[in-house]
Design a protein around this motif. Structure first.
Motif, PDB file in Angstrom:
ATOM      1  N   GLU A  32       3.751   0.318   6.402  1.00  0.00           N
ATOM      2  CA  GLU A  32       3.503  -0.518   5.222  1.00  0.00           C
ATOM      3  C   GLU A  32       2.550  -1.665   5.549  1.00  0.00           C
ATOM      4  O   GLU A  32       1.678  -2.005   4.746  1.00  0.00           O
ATOM      5  N   ILE A  33       2.739  -2.247   6.720  1.00  0.00           N
ATOM      6  CA  ILE A  33       1.845  -3.330   7.153  1.00  0.00           C
ATOM      7  C   ILE A  33       0.421  -2.790   7.262  1.00  0.00           C
ATOM      8  O   ILE A  33      -0.529  -3.411   6.771  1.00  0.00           O
ATOM      9  N   CYS A  34       0.281  -1.618   7.879  1.00  0.00           N
ATOM     10  CA  CYS A  34      -1.038  -1.008   8.059  1.00  0.00           C
ATOM     11  C   CYS A  34      -1.696  -0.689   6.722  1.00  0.00           C
ATOM     12  O   CYS A  34      -2.895  -0.939   6.534  1.00  0.00           O
ATOM     13  N   GLU A  35      -0.919  -0.138   5.815  1.00  0.00           N
ATOM     14  CA  GLU A  35      -1.464   0.212   4.504  1.00  0.00           C
ATOM     15  C   GLU A  35      -1.945  -1.033   3.766  1.00  0.00           C
ATOM     16  O   GLU A  35      -3.049  -1.043   3.221  1.00  0.00           O
ATOM     17  N   LEU A  36      -1.133  -2.078   3.780  1.00  0.00           N
ATOM     18  CA  LEU A  36      -1.496  -3.304   3.084  1.00  0.00           C
ATOM     19  C   LEU A  36      -2.680  -4.006   3.747  1.00  0.00           C
ATOM     20  O   LEU A  36      -3.533  -4.580   3.073  1.00  0.00           O
ATOM     21  N   ALA A  37      -2.746  -3.943   5.076  1.00  0.00           N
ATOM     22  CA  ALA A  37      -3.844  -4.569   5.815  1.00  0.00           C
ATOM     23  C   ALA A  37      -5.103  -3.706   5.814  1.00  0.00           C
ATOM     24  O   ALA A  37      -6.157  -4.139   6.274  1.00  0.00           O
ATOM     25  N   ASP A  38      -4.978  -2.476   5.321  1.00  0.00           N
ATOM     26  CA  ASP A  38      -6.085  -1.521   5.267  1.00  0.00           C
ATOM     27  C   ASP A  38      -6.627  -1.216   6.663  1.00  0.00           C
ATOM     28  O   ASP A  38      -7.831  -1.264   6.918  1.00  0.00           O
ATOM     29  N   ILE A  39      -5.689  -0.916   7.556  1.00  0.00           N
ATOM     30  CA  ILE A  39      -6.034  -0.530   8.930  1.00  0.00           C
ATOM     31  C   ILE A  39      -5.221   0.719   9.285  1.00  0.00           C
ATOM     32  O   ILE A  39      -4.276   1.061   8.585  1.00  0.00           O
ATOM     33  N   ASN A  40      -5.589   1.367  10.378  1.00  0.00           N
ATOM     34  CA  ASN A  40      -4.768   2.496  10.820  1.00  0.00           C
ATOM     35  C   ASN A  40      -3.747   2.014  11.848  1.00  0.00           C
ATOM     36  O   ASN A  40      -3.849   0.908  12.370  1.00  0.00           O
ATOM     37  N   ARG A  41      -2.765   2.854  12.130  1.00  0.00           N
ATOM     38  CA  ARG A  41      -1.688   2.475  13.042  1.00  0.00           C
ATOM     39  C   ARG A  41      -2.214   2.178  14.448  1.00  0.00           C
ATOM     40  O   ARG A  41      -1.688   1.321  15.148  1.00  0.00           O
ATOM     41  N   GLY A  42      -3.247   2.882  14.840  1.00  0.00           N
ATOM     42  CA  GLY A  42      -3.838   2.643  16.157  1.00  0.00           C
ATOM     43  C   GLY A  42      -4.339   1.218  16.299  1.00  0.00           C
ATOM     44  O   GLY A  42      -4.170   0.591  17.350  1.00  0.00           O
ATOM     45  N   THR A  43      -4.970   0.714  15.249  1.00  0.00           N
ATOM     46  CA  THR A  43      -5.454  -0.668  15.258  1.00  0.00           C
ATOM     47  C   THR A  43      -4.292  -1.632  15.378  1.00  0.00           C
ATOM     48  O   THR A  43      -4.353  -2.624  16.116  1.00  0.00           O
TER      49      THR A  43
END
Length: 165
Positions: A32-43
């Protein structure tokens, strides 16, 4: 640190704060954090070990900003304690969110560490310093969790601390 990394970290931190406005920390997922931040999990994992590491970094950053605020204004008419209360009151929403999310007590430990270093600079006895730091962090916790608490109630602590010293 390069600009992209700094931008990613800012987006991740902002995403967690935004999610904490909606749900409890335990219910927040890294995805959810990644989706909201518009980044991938790797980042995300390039920057933080997990969501607990992220929360700890946010807590340290917010308390470091508080300490900087106090140091920059300390030479005026207000005490460090007074400035601390003023800053926390101005940023109560963010402090409440991270304090509530912090089940490990990192907020209290890190803030108490700064208070102790300030008090030991004033050559206060170790027991008085620990007692004072514990009292201040306890009252700040009460203030952050209590909707009806006013910043004026925090200023009463200054008189108590002055009597201890």
């Amino acid at each position: 640190m390069d600009r992209r990394k700094r931008k990613s970290q800012m987006a991740i931190k902002a995403a967690l704060i935004q999610l904490l406005n909606k749900k409890e920390f335990n219910a927040v997922k890294v995805s959810e954090i990644c989706e909201l931040a518009d980044i991938n999990r790797g980042t995300f994992y390039l920057n933080y070990l997990d969501k607990y590491d992220l929360l700890e970094k946010i807590i340290h950053e917010q308390i470091d900003l508080l300490v900087l605020y106090c140091k920059e204004r300390q030479h005026g008419e207000y005490s460090s304690l007074n400035l601390t209360f003023c800053y926390i009151a101005e940023n109560k929403t963010v402090f409440r969110l991270i304090f509530t999310a912090d089940s490990q007590g990192i907020f209290n430990q890190y803030l108490a560490q700064h208070i102790l270093s300030e008090l030991s600079a004033d050559s206060t006895s170790e027991i008085k310093a620990i007692f004072t730091a514990s009292g201040i962090t306890g009252i700040l916790g009460w203030y952050l969790l209590n909707e009806s608490a006013t910043v004026e109630s925090l200023y009463e602590i200054e008189d108590i601390v002055a009597k201890l010293q």
